[in-house]
Design an enzyme around this catalytic site. Structure first.
Site, PDB file in Angstrom:
ATOM      1  NE  ARG A 166      41.889  45.607  31.449  1.00 25.38           N
ATOM      2  CZ  ARG A 166      41.077  45.020  32.332  1.00 25.38           C
ATOM      3  NH1 ARG A 166      41.384  45.003  33.593  1.00 25.38           N
ATOM      4  NH2 ARG A 166      39.955  44.458  31.925  1.00 25.38           N
TER       5      ARG A 166
ATOM      6  CE1 TYR B 183      36.612  43.622  32.680  1.00 32.07           C
ATOM      7  CE2 TYR B 183      36.701  41.225  32.767  1.00 32.07           C
ATOM      8  CZ  TYR B 183      37.313  42.428  32.517  1.00 32.07           C
ATOM      9  OH  TYR B 183      38.624  42.455  32.095  1.00 32.07           O
TER      10      TYR B 183
ATOM     11  CG  HIS C 230      43.556  41.130  34.181  1.00 36.23           C
ATOM     12  ND1 HIS C 230      44.177  42.106  34.933  1.00 36.23           N
ATOM     13  CD2 HIS C 230      44.021  39.948  34.643  1.00 36.23           C
ATOM     14  CE1 HIS C 230      44.983  41.515  35.815  1.00 36.23           C
ATOM     15  NE2 HIS C 230      44.903  40.223  35.656  1.00 36.23           N
TER      16      HIS C 230
HETATM   17  C1  LIG Z   1      47.932  40.413  46.640  1.00 32.49           C
HETATM   18  C2  LIG Z   1      47.322  40.055  45.333  1.00 32.49           C
HETATM   19  N1  LIG Z   1      46.036  39.657  45.295  1.00 32.49           N
HETATM   20  C3  LIG Z   1      45.481  39.266  44.124  1.00 32.49           C
HETATM   21  C4  LIG Z   1      46.202  39.287  42.978  1.00 32.49           C
HETATM   22  C5  LIG Z   1      45.598  38.794  41.680  1.00 32.49           C
HETATM   23  N2  LIG Z   1      45.422  39.893  40.739  1.00 32.49           N
HETATM   24  C6  LIG Z   1      46.338  40.154  39.787  1.00 32.49           C
HETATM   25  S1  LIG Z   1      45.993  41.539  38.961  1.00 32.49           S
HETATM   26  C7  LIG Z   1      44.591  41.819  39.828  1.00 32.49           C
HETATM   27  C8  LIG Z   1      43.805  43.047  39.563  1.00 32.49           C
HETATM   28  C9  LIG Z   1      44.643  44.267  39.725  1.00 32.49           C
HETATM   29  O1  LIG Z   1      43.914  45.408  39.474  1.00 32.49           O
HETATM   30  P1  LIG Z   1      44.559  46.846  39.586  1.00 32.49           P
HETATM   31  O2  LIG Z   1      45.305  46.983  40.860  1.00 32.49           O
HETATM   32  O3  LIG Z   1      43.496  47.818  39.325  1.00 32.49           O
HETATM   33  O4  LIG Z   1      45.644  46.863  38.443  1.00 32.49           O
HETATM   34  P2  LIG Z   1      45.409  46.681  36.874  1.00 32.49           P
HETATM   35  O5  LIG Z   1      45.330  45.203  36.619  1.00 32.49           O
HETATM   36  O6  LIG Z   1      44.143  47.371  36.540  1.00 32.49           O
HETATM   37  O7  LIG Z   1      46.584  47.281  36.242  1.00 32.49           O
HETATM   38  C10 LIG Z   1      44.402  40.809  40.765  1.00 32.49           C
HETATM   39  C11 LIG Z   1      43.256  40.710  41.673  1.00 32.49           C
HETATM   40  C12 LIG Z   1      47.540  39.723  43.063  1.00 32.49           C
HETATM   41  N3  LIG Z   1      48.328  39.790  41.980  1.00 32.49           N
HETATM   42  N4  LIG Z   1      48.066  40.096  44.239  1.00 32.49           N
END
Ligand SMILES: Cc1ncc(C[n+]2csc(CCOP(=O)(O)OP(=O)(O)O)c2C)c(N)n1
Lengths: 343, 387
Positions: free
Chosen positions: B273, B286, B277
């Site tokens: 990425r 981080y 975020h």
């Molecule tokens: C069930 C749930 N817990 C927490 C979140 C909050 N949250 C949104 S994105 C994220 C990180 C997601 O990381 P990843 O699965 O690696 O996807 P990326 O953002 O890297 O595409 C979190 C913790 C959420 N959307 N859903």
């Protein structure tokens, strides 16, 4: 409950403006410094300091064994907290947003809430579950739920909601010190609210379970908590123009519920409106209205009214202002109290 | 649409799943230790030039879309945008390997996949703009709503693919999830169901290194996320997520396998990425710049460019044409997003149930009175400016 915050020190020195988020962080820090069994765990709570920065600096000060970035799994986080608590630790869990706490619901309802009872009192679980909750910050889908009704309908859980910076510190300290599990609901849209507050001189805080009169008044009582407190205080000010002298009660916790403070107020004023932003149907307002009616029936000049969010899934941010009860809706209810009395 | 009106519901008779053959040797399920690559290898010579050029154009358009959407957050036109810059190869391949009848189950980061599948760029952004939760009809486009609670869309993909198979339809579901999402219970339950039911599903994990601030090493102790497949009884494939040709090939094989009735596949695409975020996140808290720079050298667009120019399939003029086209797309997006969406607050009550309850009608009437007081009853025609 202990009253750690109330005894945390006299108000000395000059207080500086602090946000609610900072006060919460300080409460975590002080609890961890005092008690080595206090552990913080959750998603992004370490290096990042939480998405709202409430846990900022904790991993640095206490190490990542005490403030732990967990894998991304709410059921796992809370389930692990259960085991940690069974072995004598005092976990403080962060759920990143209200609607992301639902995967942990099974653990919360089936175990966290019931362990003391299931074990005949042998195994209490001192777990604090911090949940940033509620709307009003322009969050997209699943970032604005008000879930207090689910929690308060589950016997065995305390449900606590600060509305002021002082309470954010004091109530969180108390929650962590409590040997019972606490669902600690942090109103997101008040995270950046400020007060003259210093960690070295916190104001004395009423213990969990006691409601506080935030504004005394004679002609009706507004009963509220969390994000709706500022709305009610503003409405009370506005209502003076109409000759209303409204009392505003901040419940501070739904479980335990302070029947005494609420009933004493309504007996004096004879009228009451319950205000909260979660949906009205099956919501906290119904329970509160029923309790008030049971205790104050002969003193009531009008039915207890509710002002709540609509009975709809939380709307997209561009529409949320229509959903959230604002000052006008509260004033409208107050006006109806008068109408009811006259009719 | 009521259930009875669903296409084919009346004639529906479930078809039994294909016969189950117990697996004696798990070795074929294991992913190769090295991510599969095409670009810059001998395999690239066999890659279809037309496909490579198509991928290239889509990648460039996708990156421009990400940049434009991010810019729109700065102008307050979007509530938030989770950029997929750096991950375009996964997004585009996910969209391009599917037939029209297939279904895509995207996560909140996968706007680009939805757009590459043909969704109107503005409709794809309604969730993030904040006017609607889902601005399109999922059945029309065969794209499930962009899913915010992580991994919760994966069991849906399994159920849909299973239903299609029971109906005798030749439909595959491709479900996307991040590396962080693989830790959720829903991920594990979905994989298990898919394998037991031999559902025609492909799981695409975009391993972009981080779940917000949490690096992969704190997310899993497995040798790779693709390894997780084996325990459920499905093959795991590891692919270079920045190599568009490789992602396309691996996903195509997985889709074909699902279509043949051979069951699900878990594909881990290793990518990065490049942006934070979301626009609201501060990635410097981080991760260091040098890591980002390392990945910049392995950029998905550059990889394709090198391949295409090396083979004489693309020149400066060709690149310019692609960039100009992407620029026009961005211009159109900007223009449309600069218009305020027309919103009707009464819609809040329209889609809670098929038929409004008395309670909701009452609440709608109350809101109408408020709106009339706000706007005056005559200058309202049931709609108001969004902002
Ligand atoms: C069930 C749930 N817990 C927490 C979140 C909050 N949250 C949104 S994105 C994220 C990180 C997601 O990381 P990843 O699965 O690696 O996807 P990326 O953002 O890297 O595409 C979190 C913790 C959420 N959307 N859903």
């Amino acid at each position: 409950m202990s009253t750690a915050a109330a005894t945390a020190g006299e108000r000395t020195g000059r207080a500086k403006p602090s946000t609610m988020a900072q006060a919460l962080g300080r409460a975590l820090r002080d609890s961890m410094a005092e008690d080595p069994t206090v552990h913080v765990l959750g998603e992004d709570v370490g290096t990042l300091g939480g998405v709202f920065r409430v846990t900022d600096g904790l991993a640095k000060e206490f190490g990542d064994e005490r403030c732990t970035d967990t894998p991304l799994a709410e059921a796992g986080i809370l389930g692990a907290a259960v085991g940690m608590a069974m072995y004598g630790l005092r976990p403080v869990v962060e759920m990143q947003f209200d609607a992301f706490a639902y995967p942990a619901f099974e653990q919360l309802v089936s175990h966290v809430a019931k362990m003391r009872n299931r074990t005949g009192g042998a195994m209490p679980l001192p777990i604090t579950v911090r949940v940033p909750y509620g709307g009003g910050i322009g969050g997209v889908e699943h970032h604005s739920d008000s879930s207090e009704a689910y929690y308060m309908a589950t016997p065995g859980l305390h449900v606590v909601m600060p509305a002021t910076v002082d309470d954010a510190y004091g109530l969180l300290r108390e929650s962590i010190a409590s040997d019972d599990p606490v669902v600690f609901l942090e109103p997101k849209r008040l995270y950046w609210s400020k007060a003259d507050w210093s960690p070295d001189a916190p104001a004395p805080v009423e213990p969990i379970g006691r409601a506080v009169v935030r504004r005394p008044g004679r002609s009706a009582t507004l009963i509220t908590y969390g994000p709706s407190l500022p709305v009610c205080l503003e409405a009370a000010e506005a209502a003076t123009a109409e000759g209303w002298d409204l009392e505003v009660i901040d419940l501070r916790s739904l479980v335990p519920f302070d029947d005494e403070t609420v009933a004493a107020s309504v007996r004096r004023t004879g009228r009451a409106v319950v205000v909260h932003e979660s949906s009205g149907f099956g919501g906290p307002g119904g329970e509160i209205a029923a309790r008030v009616t049971e205790r104050c029936f002969h003193h009531l000049e009008a039915p207890v009214l509710r002002v709540a969010g609509f009975d709809i899934p939380y709307p997209p941010p561009m529409q949320e202002r229509h959903h959230l009860p604002g000052v006008d809706r509260v004033l409208d209810a107050v006006a109806r109290l008068q109408w009811e009395a006259e009719s | 649409m009521t259930v009875q009106e669903l296409p084919g519901a009346a004639a529906y008779r479930p078809t039994p799943p294909p016969a189950w053959k117990p697996l004696t040797d798990p070795a074929p399920l294991l992913p190769d230790p090295e991510p599969f690559r095409v670009l810059g290898t001998d395999a690239a010579a066999e890659a279809d030039p037309e496909l490579l050029l198509r991928l290239y154009a889509e990648l460039v358009r996708g990156r421009r879309y990400n940049a434009q959407a991010t810019a729109l957050t700065k102008q307050g036109r979007l509530a938030v945008y989770p950029s997929s810059t750096g991950q375009e190869a996964c997004e585009i391949a996910a969209a391009l390997v599917l037939e029209d009848r297939d279904w895509l189950f995207p996560s909140y980061r996968d706007t680009l996949a939805a757009v590459a599948r043909g969704l109107d760029p503005v409709e794809a952004l309604t969730l993030l703009r904040g006017d609607r939760h889902t601005g399109y009809d999922p059945r029309e486009h065969r794209i499930a709503p962009l899913c915010t609670p992580l991994a919760t869309q994966l069991p849906h993909a399994v159920g849909l693919a299973h239903a299609a198979r029971l109906k005798g339809d030749d439909v595959v579901a491709l479900a996307m999830v991040g590396d962080g999402g693989t830790s959720e219970g829903d991920f594990h339950e979905a994989l298990n169901f898919a394998a037991v039911w031999r559902a025609p599903v492909v799981f695409l994990v975009q391993n972009n290194g981080f779940a917000i601030s949490v690096p992969l090493a704190k997310q899993t102790a497995a040798p790779s996320l693709a390894h997780k497949a084996v325990g459920y009884g499905m093959p795991g494939r590891l692919v270079d997520g920045n190599d568009a040709a490789a992602v396309h090939q691996v996903l195509s094989e997985a889709v074909a396998r699902a279509r043949r009735g051979e069951g699900p596949t878990l594909v881990e695409a290793v990518t990065y990425r490049m942006d934070a975020h979301t626009n609201a996140d501060d990635a410097t808290r981080y991760r260091g710049d040098s890591e980002v720079e390392t990945w910049r050298a392995h950029d998905p667009i550059r990889l394709l460019e090198r391949e295409l120019t090396g083979r004489g399939l693309l020149d400066e003029g060709g690149m310019r044409t692609v960039r100009e086209e992407a620029e026009r797309m961005a211009e159109g997006l900007r223009e449309q997003m600069n218009a305020d969406p027309v919103l009707d607050p009464m819609d809040l009550f329209s889609h809670v149930y098929e038929e409004q309850t008395g309670q909701l009608r009452e609440q709608a009437a109350r809101l109408q009175v408020e709106l009339d007081a706000e706007h005056g009853p005559h200058d309202r025609d049931g709609a108001e400016e969004g902002r």
